[in-house]
Design a protein around this motif. Sequence first.
Motif, PDB file in Angstrom:
ATOM      1  N   SER A  85       0.841  -1.189   0.000  1.00  0.00           N
ATOM      2  CA  SER A  85       0.000   0.000   0.000  1.00  0.00           C
ATOM      3  C   SER A  85       0.881   1.246   0.000  1.00  0.00           C
ATOM      4  N   LEU A  86       0.306   2.341  -0.451  1.00  0.00           N
ATOM      5  CA  LEU A  86       0.983   3.634  -0.355  1.00  0.00           C
ATOM      6  C   LEU A  86       0.535   4.398   0.884  1.00  0.00           C
ATOM      7  N   ALA A  87      -0.504   3.909   1.529  1.00  0.00           N
ATOM      8  CA  ALA A  87      -1.086   4.617   2.673  1.00  0.00           C
ATOM      9  C   ALA A  87      -0.179   4.545   3.900  1.00  0.00           C
ATOM     10  N   LEU A  88      -0.245   5.600   4.712  1.00  0.00           N
ATOM     11  CA  LEU A  88       0.533   5.650   5.947  1.00  0.00           C
ATOM     12  C   LEU A  88      -0.161   4.932   7.099  1.00  0.00           C
ATOM     13  N   VAL A  89      -1.470   4.771   6.999  1.00  0.00           N
ATOM     14  CA  VAL A  89      -2.248   4.042   8.005  1.00  0.00           C
ATOM     15  C   VAL A  89      -3.188   3.084   7.275  1.00  0.00           C
ATOM     16  N   PRO A  90      -3.546   1.959   7.902  1.00  0.00           N
ATOM     17  CA  PRO A  90      -4.353   0.946   7.213  1.00  0.00           C
ATOM     18  C   PRO A  90      -5.724   1.437   6.755  1.00  0.00           C
ATOM     19  N   CYS A  91      -6.330   2.369   7.493  1.00  0.00           N
ATOM     20  CA  CYS A  91      -7.680   2.817   7.135  1.00  0.00           C
ATOM     21  C   CYS A  91      -7.682   3.752   5.929  1.00  0.00           C
ATOM     22  N   ALA A  92      -6.495   4.204   5.484  1.00  0.00           N
ATOM     23  CA  ALA A  92      -6.408   5.085   4.317  1.00  0.00           C
ATOM     24  C   ALA A  92      -5.970   4.328   3.067  1.00  0.00           C
ATOM     25  N   SER A  93      -5.810   3.023   3.174  1.00  0.00           N
ATOM     26  CA  SER A  93      -5.383   2.225   2.030  1.00  0.00           C
ATOM     27  C   SER A  93      -6.554   1.953   1.096  1.00  0.00           C
ATOM     28  N   TYR A  95      -6.319  -0.395  -1.444  1.00  0.00           N
ATOM     29  CA  TYR A  95      -6.296  -1.792  -1.852  1.00  0.00           C
ATOM     30  C   TYR A  95      -6.077  -2.763  -0.697  1.00  0.00           C
ATOM     31  N   ALA A  96      -5.602  -2.285   0.445  1.00  0.00           N
ATOM     32  CA  ALA A  96      -5.364  -3.156   1.600  1.00  0.00           C
ATOM     33  C   ALA A  96      -6.021  -2.547   2.836  1.00  0.00           C
ATOM     34  N   HIS A  97      -7.237  -2.047   2.670  1.00  0.00           N
ATOM     35  CA  HIS A  97      -7.949  -1.329   3.738  1.00  0.00           C
ATOM     36  C   HIS A  97      -8.195  -2.219   4.949  1.00  0.00           C
ATOM     37  N   GLU A  98      -7.925  -1.653   6.113  1.00  0.00           N
ATOM     38  CA  GLU A  98      -8.275  -2.273   7.392  1.00  0.00           C
ATOM     39  C   GLU A  98      -8.689  -1.159   8.330  1.00  0.00           C
ATOM     40  N   LYS A  99      -9.649  -1.454   9.181  1.00  0.00           N
ATOM     41  CA  LYS A  99     -10.021  -0.475  10.213  1.00  0.00           C
ATOM     42  C   LYS A  99      -8.885  -0.378  11.215  1.00  0.00           C
ATOM     43  N   CYS A 100      -8.632   0.826  11.683  1.00  0.00           N
ATOM     44  CA  CYS A 100      -7.615   1.024  12.713  1.00  0.00           C
ATOM     45  C   CYS A 100      -8.182   0.590  14.063  1.00  0.00           C
ATOM     46  N   LYS A 101      -7.330   0.011  14.877  1.00  0.00           N
ATOM     47  CA  LYS A 101      -7.741  -0.355  16.227  1.00  0.00           C
ATOM     48  C   LYS A 101      -7.692   0.894  17.099  1.00  0.00           C
ATOM     49  N   ASN A 102      -8.551   0.964  18.077  1.00  0.00           N
ATOM     50  CA  ASN A 102      -8.565   2.072  19.045  1.00  0.00           C
ATOM     51  C   ASN A 102      -8.699   3.432  18.374  1.00  0.00           C
ATOM     52  N   LEU A 104     -11.528   6.318  16.159  1.00  0.00           N
ATOM     53  CA  LEU A 104     -12.912   6.771  15.978  1.00  0.00           C
ATOM     54  C   LEU A 104     -13.550   5.988  14.839  1.00  0.00           C
ATOM     55  N   GLU A 105     -14.844   6.114  14.703  1.00  0.00           N
ATOM     56  CA  GLU A 105     -15.510   5.557  13.531  1.00  0.00           C
ATOM     57  C   GLU A 105     -14.912   6.238  12.303  1.00  0.00           C
ATOM     58  N   GLU A 106     -14.698   5.488  11.235  1.00  0.00           N
ATOM     59  CA  GLU A 106     -14.019   6.032  10.059  1.00  0.00           C
ATOM     60  C   GLU A 106     -14.691   7.287   9.511  1.00  0.00           C
ATOM     61  N   GLY A 107     -16.018   7.324   9.515  1.00  0.00           N
ATOM     62  CA  GLY A 107     -16.740   8.480   8.996  1.00  0.00           C
ATOM     63  C   GLY A 107     -16.602   9.729   9.854  1.00  0.00           C
ATOM     64  N   GLU A 108     -16.062   9.590  11.047  1.00  0.00           N
ATOM     65  CA  GLU A 108     -15.898  10.717  11.971  1.00  0.00           C
ATOM     66  C   GLU A 108     -14.440  11.111  12.170  1.00  0.00           C
ATOM     67  N   CYS A 109     -13.522  10.359  11.603  1.00  0.00           N
ATOM     68  CA  CYS A 109     -12.100  10.554  11.878  1.00  0.00           C
ATOM     69  C   CYS A 109     -11.459  11.522  10.880  1.00  0.00           C
ATOM     70  N   ARG A 110     -11.070  12.680  11.382  1.00  0.00           N
ATOM     71  CA  ARG A 110     -10.430  13.676  10.518  1.00  0.00           C
ATOM     72  C   ARG A 110      -9.004  13.266  10.148  1.00  0.00           C
ATOM     73  N   THR A 111      -8.344  12.507  11.027  1.00  0.00           N
ATOM     74  CA  THR A 111      -6.993  12.019  10.703  1.00  0.00           C
ATOM     75  C   THR A 111      -7.056  11.113   9.478  1.00  0.00           C
ATOM     76  N   ARG A 112      -8.051  10.230   9.434  1.00  0.00           N
ATOM     77  CA  ARG A 112      -8.221   9.354   8.269  1.00  0.00           C
ATOM     78  C   ARG A 112      -8.473  10.180   7.015  1.00  0.00           C
TER      79      ARG A 112
END
Length: 146
Positions: A85-93, A95-102, A104-112
Amino acid sequence: MLSQKTRYAIRAMQHLADHFGEGPVQLAAIADTQNIPAKFLTVILSELTRAGLVESQRGRDGGYWLAIPPVDITYGDLIRHMRGSLALVPCASRYAHEKCKNCLEEGECRTRALLLDVRDRTAQILDGIRLSDPIMPVPAFIGDEA
């Protein structure tokens, strides 16, 4: 940051691109010129062979070469093959998307949201640069100029 393995893969592929169409390049020549440990390079080139980017031939006249022209390989493709992946965190990938542990909900996370934008801009740049494109070294950074 890119792993050492990914950086070695990029340098090895640049070396093979520089010698595209010249026949097999021996592993020792790549390792010596690019300052990559030969055993680690063997593992990297095996992965790139399985990915269809490199071909190899055993024996005295053997070596490695690009399986496809360097104009058809982008740095984005290469990094995805090595890193997944080119993403720095799994939830921003993409092609290899994964929810981040610990988190916020993805739809509420400004970092994502921020890192999705970074990932998309990074992909745009890396997918626009090919192994065939000339890349000139730049001088080393000196001091702490701000």
